[in-house]
Motif scaffolding. Sequence first.
Motif, PDB file in Angstrom:
ATOM      1  N   GLY A 121     -13.617  -8.383  -8.708  1.00  0.00           N
ATOM      2  CA  GLY A 121     -14.297  -7.304  -8.002  1.00  0.00           C
ATOM      3  C   GLY A 121     -13.981  -7.278  -6.523  1.00  0.00           C
ATOM      4  O   GLY A 121     -13.906  -6.208  -5.910  1.00  0.00           O
ATOM      5  N   GLY A 122     -13.784  -8.456  -5.912  1.00  0.00           N
ATOM      6  CA  GLY A 122     -13.412  -8.492  -4.514  1.00  0.00           C
ATOM      7  C   GLY A 122     -12.044  -7.894  -4.272  1.00  0.00           C
ATOM      8  O   GLY A 122     -11.844  -7.113  -3.333  1.00  0.00           O
ATOM      9  N   ARG A 123     -11.090  -8.253  -5.122  1.00  0.00           N
ATOM     10  CA  ARG A 123      -9.748  -7.693  -4.948  1.00  0.00           C
ATOM     11  C   ARG A 123      -9.719  -6.209  -5.264  1.00  0.00           C
ATOM     12  O   ARG A 123      -9.066  -5.433  -4.550  1.00  0.00           O
ATOM     13  CB  ARG A 123      -8.753  -8.433  -5.836  1.00  0.00           C
ATOM     14  CG  ARG A 123      -7.343  -7.868  -5.732  1.00  0.00           C
ATOM     15  CD  ARG A 123      -6.349  -8.879  -6.193  1.00  0.00           C
ATOM     16  NE  ARG A 123      -5.338  -8.299  -7.055  1.00  0.00           N
ATOM     17  CZ  ARG A 123      -4.518  -9.011  -7.819  1.00  0.00           C
ATOM     18  NH1 ARG A 123      -4.633 -10.325  -7.851  1.00  0.00           N
ATOM     19  NH2 ARG A 123      -3.612  -8.438  -8.563  1.00  0.00           N
ATOM     20  N   VAL A 124     -10.423  -5.783  -6.297  1.00  0.00           N
ATOM     21  CA  VAL A 124     -10.463  -4.363  -6.633  1.00  0.00           C
ATOM     22  C   VAL A 124     -11.094  -3.568  -5.483  1.00  0.00           C
ATOM     23  O   VAL A 124     -10.627  -2.478  -5.131  1.00  0.00           O
ATOM     24  CB  VAL A 124     -11.235  -4.149  -7.945  1.00  0.00           C
ATOM     25  CG1 VAL A 124     -11.528  -2.672  -8.175  1.00  0.00           C
ATOM     26  CG2 VAL A 124     -10.444  -4.724  -9.117  1.00  0.00           C
ATOM     27  N   ALA A 125     -12.150  -4.117  -4.880  1.00  0.00           N
ATOM     28  CA  ALA A 125     -12.766  -3.455  -3.738  1.00  0.00           C
ATOM     29  C   ALA A 125     -11.790  -3.351  -2.572  1.00  0.00           C
ATOM     30  O   ALA A 125     -11.733  -2.338  -1.874  1.00  0.00           O
ATOM     31  CB  ALA A 125     -14.033  -4.205  -3.323  1.00  0.00           C
ATOM     32  N   MET A 126     -10.995  -4.407  -2.348  1.00  0.00           N
ATOM     33  CA  MET A 126      -9.996  -4.373  -1.293  1.00  0.00           C
ATOM     34  C   MET A 126      -8.942  -3.294  -1.564  1.00  0.00           C
ATOM     35  O   MET A 126      -8.543  -2.551  -0.661  1.00  0.00           O
ATOM     36  CB  MET A 126      -9.312  -5.733  -1.164  1.00  0.00           C
ATOM     37  CG  MET A 126      -8.305  -5.825  -0.033  1.00  0.00           C
ATOM     38  SD  MET A 126      -7.105  -7.163  -0.262  1.00  0.00           S
ATOM     39  CE  MET A 126      -6.052  -6.460  -1.536  1.00  0.00           C
ATOM     40  N   PRO A 139       1.690 -14.856  -2.082  1.00  0.00           N
ATOM     41  CA  PRO A 139       2.632 -13.760  -2.356  1.00  0.00           C
ATOM     42  C   PRO A 139       3.797 -14.170  -3.254  1.00  0.00           C
ATOM     43  O   PRO A 139       4.272 -13.370  -4.066  1.00  0.00           O
ATOM     44  CB  PRO A 139       3.097 -13.325  -0.966  1.00  0.00           C
ATOM     45  CG  PRO A 139       2.686 -14.415  -0.044  1.00  0.00           C
ATOM     46  CD  PRO A 139       1.486 -15.044  -0.651  1.00  0.00           C
ATOM     47  N   ASN A 140       4.274 -15.404  -3.124  1.00  0.00           N
ATOM     48  CA  ASN A 140       5.367 -15.852  -3.996  1.00  0.00           C
ATOM     49  C   ASN A 140       4.926 -15.908  -5.452  1.00  0.00           C
ATOM     50  O   ASN A 140       5.679 -15.559  -6.366  1.00  0.00           O
ATOM     51  CB  ASN A 140       5.867 -17.221  -3.551  1.00  0.00           C
ATOM     52  CG  ASN A 140       6.574 -17.182  -2.215  1.00  0.00           C
ATOM     53  OD1 ASN A 140       6.995 -16.125  -1.750  1.00  0.00           O
ATOM     54  ND2 ASN A 140       6.685 -18.333  -1.572  1.00  0.00           N
ATOM     55  N   VAL A 141       3.682 -16.348  -5.684  1.00  0.00           N
ATOM     56  CA  VAL A 141       3.160 -16.425  -7.049  1.00  0.00           C
ATOM     57  C   VAL A 141       2.984 -15.026  -7.638  1.00  0.00           C
ATOM     58  O   VAL A 141       3.370 -14.770  -8.782  1.00  0.00           O
ATOM     59  CB  VAL A 141       1.825 -17.193  -7.070  1.00  0.00           C
ATOM     60  CG1 VAL A 141       1.196 -17.153  -8.459  1.00  0.00           C
ATOM     61  CG2 VAL A 141       2.027 -18.631  -6.624  1.00  0.00           C
ATOM     62  N   SER A 142       2.409 -14.120  -6.864  1.00  0.00           N
ATOM     63  CA  SER A 142       2.192 -12.774  -7.382  1.00  0.00           C
ATOM     64  C   SER A 142       3.507 -12.075  -7.672  1.00  0.00           C
ATOM     65  O   SER A 142       3.640 -11.366  -8.681  1.00  0.00           O
ATOM     66  CB  SER A 142       1.337 -11.956  -6.402  1.00  0.00           C
ATOM     67  OG  SER A 142       1.967 -11.829  -5.152  1.00  0.00           O
ATOM     68  N   ARG A 143       4.518 -12.284  -6.815  1.00  0.00           N
ATOM     69  CA  ARG A 143       5.827 -11.673  -7.073  1.00  0.00           C
ATOM     70  C   ARG A 143       6.458 -12.258  -8.328  1.00  0.00           C
ATOM     71  O   ARG A 143       7.050 -11.531  -9.134  1.00  0.00           O
ATOM     72  CB  ARG A 143       6.740 -11.877  -5.866  1.00  0.00           C
ATOM     73  CG  ARG A 143       6.501 -10.907  -4.740  1.00  0.00           C
ATOM     74  CD  ARG A 143       7.644 -10.939  -3.732  1.00  0.00           C
ATOM     75  NE  ARG A 143       7.700 -12.222  -3.027  1.00  0.00           N
ATOM     76  CZ  ARG A 143       7.113 -12.447  -1.856  1.00  0.00           C
ATOM     77  NH1 ARG A 143       6.416 -11.502  -1.273  1.00  0.00           N
ATOM     78  NH2 ARG A 143       7.231 -13.627  -1.266  1.00  0.00           N
ATOM     79  N   PHE A 173      -0.029  -7.367  -4.413  1.00  0.00           N
ATOM     80  CA  PHE A 173      -1.099  -6.643  -3.724  1.00  0.00           C
ATOM     81  C   PHE A 173      -1.048  -6.828  -2.210  1.00  0.00           C
ATOM     82  O   PHE A 173      -1.898  -6.291  -1.497  1.00  0.00           O
ATOM     83  CB  PHE A 173      -2.461  -7.143  -4.208  1.00  0.00           C
ATOM     84  CG  PHE A 173      -2.664  -8.609  -3.979  1.00  0.00           C
ATOM     85  CD1 PHE A 173      -3.144  -9.080  -2.772  1.00  0.00           C
ATOM     86  CD2 PHE A 173      -2.328  -9.525  -4.961  1.00  0.00           C
ATOM     87  CE1 PHE A 173      -3.295 -10.437  -2.550  1.00  0.00           C
ATOM     88  CE2 PHE A 173      -2.472 -10.888  -4.746  1.00  0.00           C
ATOM     89  CZ  PHE A 173      -2.967 -11.342  -3.537  1.00  0.00           C
ATOM     90  N   TRP A 174      -0.072  -7.548  -1.683  1.00  0.00           N
ATOM     91  CA  TRP A 174      -0.102  -7.879  -0.257  1.00  0.00           C
ATOM     92  C   TRP A 174       0.145  -6.667   0.632  1.00  0.00           C
ATOM     93  O   TRP A 174      -0.358  -6.606   1.758  1.00  0.00           O
ATOM     94  CB  TRP A 174       0.889  -9.007   0.033  1.00  0.00           C
ATOM     95  CG  TRP A 174       0.324 -10.315  -0.433  1.00  0.00           C
ATOM     96  CD1 TRP A 174       0.355 -10.812  -1.696  1.00  0.00           C
ATOM     97  CD2 TRP A 174      -0.421 -11.258   0.341  1.00  0.00           C
ATOM     98  NE1 TRP A 174      -0.307 -12.008  -1.769  1.00  0.00           N
ATOM     99  CE2 TRP A 174      -0.796 -12.318  -0.523  1.00  0.00           C
ATOM    100  CE3 TRP A 174      -0.793 -11.319   1.683  1.00  0.00           C
ATOM    101  CZ2 TRP A 174      -1.530 -13.410  -0.100  1.00  0.00           C
ATOM    102  CZ3 TRP A 174      -1.521 -12.427   2.118  1.00  0.00           C
ATOM    103  CH2 TRP A 174      -1.885 -13.449   1.238  1.00  0.00           C
TER     104      TRP A 174
END
Length: 313
Positions: free
Chosen positions: A127-132, A155-159, A246-247
């Motif tokens: 919910g925190g990330r979705v709100a962001m 960011p490396n992990v998300s990529r 998401f960065w």
Amino acid sequence: MIDSKEPEQLVRVQANAGRSSGPDPVRQTIDLPGHGSFSVLRWESDASKPLLVFAHATGFNAGTYRELLGPLAERFRIVALDQRGHGLSDAEAEPDSLRTWDTFRDDLVAFLEHLGEPAFLSGHSMGGRVAMLAAAARPGAVRGLVMIEPVLMHPNVSRLLATARRFGRPPPNPLAQGAARRRAVFGTRQMMFDAYKGRGAFATWPDPVLRDYIEGGTRDMPNGEVALSCAPAWEAATFASAGHVFWRPLCRVRCPVHVLYAEHESTLRGDVPDLIRERQPDWRLDLVPGTTHFLPMERPELVQEAIRQMADG
């Protein structure tokens, strides 16, 4: 403002025994064109008070946070949304169709547009990330943001996760695998409470919060049993789709932001807090000693104070 519904569409949610101070919320069903039907909890208050919108974590529901949000009704008008596939919302939730959390972002943006006025946002975990993401997409609709243990990966992990998923080779996800194996049906809600109390993710939860989670996240079955309203397959799909990059949206957030993160088992791991500070030097990030990912259940008073300070500031 939230559109008024006919009286039969409003259901007052009764308090559990042993509940802390705070008014009872009202449950309301809202149809968002192009998105579906969503259930929300609304704490009624004076129209002059600022609006606070809260987004829950993966597998949870709006009712889980009644202990957290109820005392804030003295300061805010509060609306908490059961996100797609969670709680009592009826919006379509097909696990095979969920690719990224942008689905939840789009639902929240539509909800903010439905409300029709700028709001303070807060959310826990997913919910925190979705709100962001919603704050980045609609900056004019968000006055301030308080994120509690948001899912913000390096960011490396998300990529890496996004690339692997694009080529159809996502790595094993223990959270998704565990969610897929969850028991979905119990004989009674009390049996579910007894099975969860003091165990696993619920180890640090006070009893009233656990009962709220069960009350807001189960449906009665025709045979008299009760089932989790967030299907294990949907919860697993939600965990599995968390790796979307998401960065860039993070850098587009323009409202004041306060982040609370835990000392143990936090979603903000390693040097992620420092990376966030580099990209958003005006954000306030506070580590809360002695807490886990379930910080809102363990230290609700700190979260409440952060939300109040956001509005006052």
